[in-house]
Design a protein around this motif. Sequence first.
Motif, PDB file in Angstrom:
ATOM      1  N   CYS A   1       0.826  -1.209   0.000  1.00 29.10           N
ATOM      2  CA  CYS A   1       0.000   0.000   0.000  1.00 29.10           C
ATOM      3  C   CYS A   1       0.858   1.257   0.000  1.00 29.10           C
ATOM      4  O   CYS A   1       0.614   2.201  -0.762  1.00 29.10           O
ATOM      5  CB  CYS A   1      -0.929   0.009   1.206  1.00 29.10           C
ATOM      6  SG  CYS A   1      -2.186  -1.268   1.179  1.00 29.10           S
TER       7      CYS A   1
ATOM      8  N   LEU B   1      -3.582   3.726  -5.511  1.00 30.87           N
ATOM      9  CA  LEU B   1      -4.289   2.788  -4.647  1.00 30.87           C
ATOM     10  C   LEU B   1      -4.248   3.218  -3.183  1.00 30.87           C
ATOM     11  O   LEU B   1      -5.252   3.128  -2.476  1.00 30.87           O
ATOM     12  CB  LEU B   1      -3.700   1.387  -4.818  1.00 30.87           C
ATOM     13  CG  LEU B   1      -4.475   0.236  -4.173  1.00 30.87           C
ATOM     14  CD1 LEU B   1      -4.286  -1.041  -4.969  1.00 30.87           C
ATOM     15  CD2 LEU B   1      -4.045   0.007  -2.734  1.00 30.87           C
TER      16      LEU B   1
ATOM     17  N   LYS C   1      -3.546  -6.162 -13.391  1.00 26.90           N
ATOM     18  CA  LYS C   1      -2.254  -5.628 -12.948  1.00 26.90           C
ATOM     19  C   LYS C   1      -1.948  -6.027 -11.506  1.00 26.90           C
ATOM     20  O   LYS C   1      -0.781  -6.059 -11.098  1.00 26.90           O
ATOM     21  CB  LYS C   1      -2.253  -4.097 -13.063  1.00 26.90           C
ATOM     22  CG  LYS C   1      -2.538  -3.576 -14.455  1.00 26.90           C
ATOM     23  CD  LYS C   1      -2.638  -2.055 -14.450  1.00 26.90           C
ATOM     24  CE  LYS C   1      -3.016  -1.531 -15.827  1.00 26.90           C
ATOM     25  NZ  LYS C   1      -3.199  -0.046 -15.830  1.00 26.90           N
ATOM     26  N   VAL C   2      -2.996  -6.296 -10.746  1.00 25.89           N
ATOM     27  CA  VAL C   2      -2.872  -6.661  -9.336  1.00 25.89           C
ATOM     28  C   VAL C   2      -3.641  -7.955  -9.130  1.00 25.89           C
ATOM     29  O   VAL C   2      -4.758  -8.103  -9.649  1.00 25.89           O
ATOM     30  CB  VAL C   2      -3.439  -5.538  -8.436  1.00 25.89           C
ATOM     31  CG1 VAL C   2      -3.394  -5.946  -6.972  1.00 25.89           C
ATOM     32  CG2 VAL C   2      -2.675  -4.239  -8.645  1.00 25.89           C
TER      33      VAL C   2
ATOM     34  N   LEU D   1      -6.721  -7.210  -4.634  1.00 16.73           N
ATOM     35  CA  LEU D   1      -7.834  -6.277  -4.840  1.00 16.73           C
ATOM     36  C   LEU D   1      -8.928  -6.495  -3.794  1.00 16.73           C
ATOM     37  O   LEU D   1      -9.522  -5.529  -3.294  1.00 16.73           O
ATOM     38  CB  LEU D   1      -8.404  -6.440  -6.244  1.00 16.73           C
ATOM     39  CG  LEU D   1      -7.576  -5.848  -7.389  1.00 16.73           C
ATOM     40  CD1 LEU D   1      -8.255  -6.131  -8.731  1.00 16.73           C
ATOM     41  CD2 LEU D   1      -7.402  -4.347  -7.215  1.00 16.73           C
TER      42      LEU D   1
ATOM     43  N   SER E   1       2.327   2.162  -3.384  1.00 17.67           N
ATOM     44  CA  SER E   1       1.415   2.194  -4.533  1.00 17.67           C
ATOM     45  C   SER E   1       0.953   3.615  -4.862  1.00 17.67           C
ATOM     46  O   SER E   1      -0.098   3.806  -5.456  1.00 17.67           O
ATOM     47  CB  SER E   1       0.196   1.302  -4.264  1.00 17.67           C
ATOM     48  OG  SER E   1      -0.560   1.801  -3.167  1.00 17.67           O
TER      49      SER E   1
ATOM     50  N   ARG F   1      -9.582  -0.449 -13.094  1.00 14.50           N
ATOM     51  CA  ARG F   1      -8.301   0.084 -13.574  1.00 14.50           C
ATOM     52  C   ARG F   1      -7.147  -0.862 -13.239  1.00 14.50           C
ATOM     53  O   ARG F   1      -6.159  -0.941 -13.984  1.00 14.50           O
ATOM     54  CB  ARG F   1      -8.004   1.452 -12.943  1.00 14.50           C
ATOM     55  CG  ARG F   1      -8.808   2.611 -13.488  1.00 14.50           C
ATOM     56  CD  ARG F   1      -8.360   3.911 -12.820  1.00 14.50           C
ATOM     57  NE  ARG F   1      -6.923   4.102 -12.907  1.00 14.50           N
ATOM     58  CZ  ARG F   1      -6.288   4.597 -13.963  1.00 14.50           C
ATOM     59  NH1 ARG F   1      -6.980   4.959 -15.034  1.00 14.50           N
ATOM     60  NH2 ARG F   1      -4.984   4.747 -13.951  1.00 14.50           N
ATOM     61  N   LEU F   2      -7.257  -1.542 -12.096  1.00 14.57           N
ATOM     62  CA  LEU F   2      -6.150  -2.391 -11.645  1.00 14.57           C
ATOM     63  C   LEU F   2      -6.312  -3.851 -12.049  1.00 14.57           C
ATOM     64  O   LEU F   2      -5.416  -4.656 -11.803  1.00 14.57           O
ATOM     65  CB  LEU F   2      -6.022  -2.310 -10.121  1.00 14.57           C
ATOM     66  CG  LEU F   2      -5.693  -0.927  -9.545  1.00 14.57           C
ATOM     67  CD1 LEU F   2      -5.564  -1.011  -8.038  1.00 14.57           C
ATOM     68  CD2 LEU F   2      -4.423  -0.363 -10.155  1.00 14.57           C
TER      69      LEU F   2
ATOM     70  N   HIS G   1      -6.009   8.297 -12.304  1.00 13.09           N
ATOM     71  CA  HIS G   1      -6.451   7.677 -11.048  1.00 13.09           C
ATOM     72  C   HIS G   1      -6.973   8.711 -10.048  1.00 13.09           C
ATOM     73  O   HIS G   1      -7.734   8.368  -9.143  1.00 13.09           O
ATOM     74  CB  HIS G   1      -5.329   6.849 -10.429  1.00 13.09           C
ATOM     75  CG  HIS G   1      -4.145   7.636  -9.958  1.00 13.09           C
ATOM     76  ND1 HIS G   1      -2.946   7.660 -10.629  1.00 13.09           N
ATOM     77  CD2 HIS G   1      -3.965   8.423  -8.864  1.00 13.09           C
ATOM     78  CE1 HIS G   1      -2.091   8.410  -9.973  1.00 13.09           C
ATOM     79  NE2 HIS G   1      -2.677   8.893  -8.901  1.00 13.09           N
TER      80      HIS G   1
ATOM     81  N   SER H   1       0.080   4.513  -8.531  1.00 14.92           N
ATOM     82  CA  SER H   1      -1.150   3.934  -9.076  1.00 14.92           C
ATOM     83  C   SER H   1      -2.392   4.551  -8.443  1.00 14.92           C
ATOM     84  O   SER H   1      -3.501   4.353  -8.932  1.00 14.92           O
ATOM     85  CB  SER H   1      -1.174   2.418  -8.830  1.00 14.92           C
ATOM     86  OG  SER H   1      -1.388   2.133  -7.451  1.00 14.92           O
TER      87      SER H   1
ATOM     88  N   THR I   1     -11.245  -0.409  -9.188  1.00 11.13           N
ATOM     89  CA  THR I   1     -10.724  -1.769  -9.264  1.00 11.13           C
ATOM     90  C   THR I   1     -10.632  -2.245 -10.714  1.00 11.13           C
ATOM     91  O   THR I   1      -9.765  -3.057 -11.040  1.00 11.13           O
ATOM     92  CB  THR I   1     -11.577  -2.738  -8.441  1.00 11.13           C
ATOM     93  OG1 THR I   1     -12.953  -2.606  -8.824  1.00 11.13           O
ATOM     94  CG2 THR I   1     -11.439  -2.447  -6.957  1.00 11.13           C
TER      95      THR I   1
END
Length: 653
Positions: A63, A71, A98-99, A104, A66, A94-95, A482, A69, A92
């Motif tokens: 976290c 997040l 990627k994650v 998530l 990040s 968007r990610l 973002h 990004s 979510t």
Amino acid sequence: MRLVLVDMPWSSIDMPSLALGVLKRRVLDVFPDAQVTVVHANIDFVDWLVARTGFTPQEYEFCANSYFSGLSEWIFSAALNDRPRWQVPEFTARLAGKVPDEVLTRMRELHELAPQFVRETAARIVAAGPDVVGFTTMFAQNAATLATARAVKELDPRVTTVLGGANCDGPQGAALHRNFPSVDAVIRGEGEVAFPQLLAALTGPADASDAGDTGDAGDRTALAGIAGLCWRTPDGASVVNPMEARPLPPGALVPPDYGDYYEHHARSVAGSWAEPRLVLEGSRGCWWGEKHHCTFCGLNGSFMTFRSKDPGRFVDELLTLVERHRILNVWVTDNILDMAYIGSVAPRLAESGYDLRIGYEIKSNLRREQLATLRAAGISHVQPGIENLSSRVLKLMDKGVTGCLNVRLLRDAETVGTNVSWNYLYGFPGERDDDYAGVIDQMPALYHLVPPAGATRVKVERFSPYYERPELGFGPPRPAAHYRHIYDLPETELADLVYIFDAPRRGITDPCLDRLRRAVDDWADAYESSRLTHCDLGDRIVLVDTRPGFDWRVLDIADPFEVAVFRLLDTPHSPAALVRKAGGSLEGVTGTRVDGLLARWRALGVVFEEGGHAVHVAPATANQDLMRLRRGPARPRETLVPALATEGHADGG
């Protein structure tokens, strides 16, 4: 006067806030009777989450790292906007891909919990009965800070809320103030002078000659005179004072007061996650940036001017904090090392008798003897801003170094035992695939040197030349997408508020990027088991190698020409310079002979060639004197031995 200073997530959990430590010291200097409490809400958040979710150190690290990004700030966006499940599907999505899905899911859980933590933190702050609550905000702290400031005002409207820090610099501070009415004041720029002035204006009597029959006008007169301050009129309108044009002189930079931070850290779960560090500053600004502002860097904001503390004073401050808190791990926040400190600060630290472990940002052209001096002083971890190994790309960045100089730094850091942190940046306007191809081909020769943390596309940051000068290749800046999932604000306001901006993809092609990423990953995988060292025995030089991909293990260099060239390659040289310098003391040195030797050594992974220069990549062994005593009779000019278990091989450090 009761004052509460607050450090919200996601600041580092292994060291206190330098900004709040400095402000606490300044407040107590100016108002000795003030009651100043620091709330380490970033650490409290760890305990709070662990008690409810079994939160792990790896999750906090994810976290906290990040920021780019979005997040980390999105987790607090529901609390910021006072709307449960704010932008959950949109963000979510968007990610996705990627994650990992399980990550998530965890982040959505934190998003749901964050408003409760904000409410509880605000209640604890208000329970202390403060007159003023000051928040520091830097990088990923904005959403949590703004949400908590609003919650504090809702619980007690009489409390004055103040924001300061890097996220408040320039137009960002003005945008924060006009868009978030729960923030009473914002200090833009350095706060050591402005914050005490604000407290005096809030608590001092109004000047009757200016105030007429009310105190408010007198207060407004005082507030209007504080450089960089954003404040409100009685009807809530935002007033933005011009920022101070001159940065604070070094004599005005006070040491921090960390109070009970380390006791608090030791009682927290964070104390079992991370060993605490001291943090302090020896300077502000960047002497290199004053002359050549690196095109991607926005770290110094409005004040690039370099200022450093008196060396004796800086050493005294550092050692005083070490003795007071019994902490030997130290991080210095300076953006760049004051080169004069090598001859002034370093010897005094070396003589202190403490086993210090100091981290510092340096320029990557430091020589081995300079690194050794710093290492002897306890400066054992450096961030040298290497960024890339292509001289042409480094020139696009205006870094003032070459690829070979960066490799030399990595090599010499291994020699003296200094840890290095760096990232490989790409995506610069004007870079080409062939800027990377030759470097990627040679990365196996560097497996024994500290690898980059990863390959990262360059971002457009506020205050950087890429932001200020669209003609450099990225065009007009647009707020990173973002932020739309964090702030419920129009694009025009985000343009003033945010720090990261989206930019069109520039630079290398996707196939080249794939090669770069694979090469960096392979380097990281091979580093732990790779070694290359050299031992200079006077009449010969012996190299020992364990890197994968090379079929030799011991290389014995005894030819006087080759010994001379190897020694010259301790620093980057062009082939022509090698011919000139080696030919000054030896016969038969020709360009053809030098070129042939460099080609053979490159195939063996002994040298790194880039930008028309070469440098050898073998750190010196830690036991060269011992090897001189143990070395046997002279051997043939060059020997390639396929295994380490060979009589007389150098046992490198």
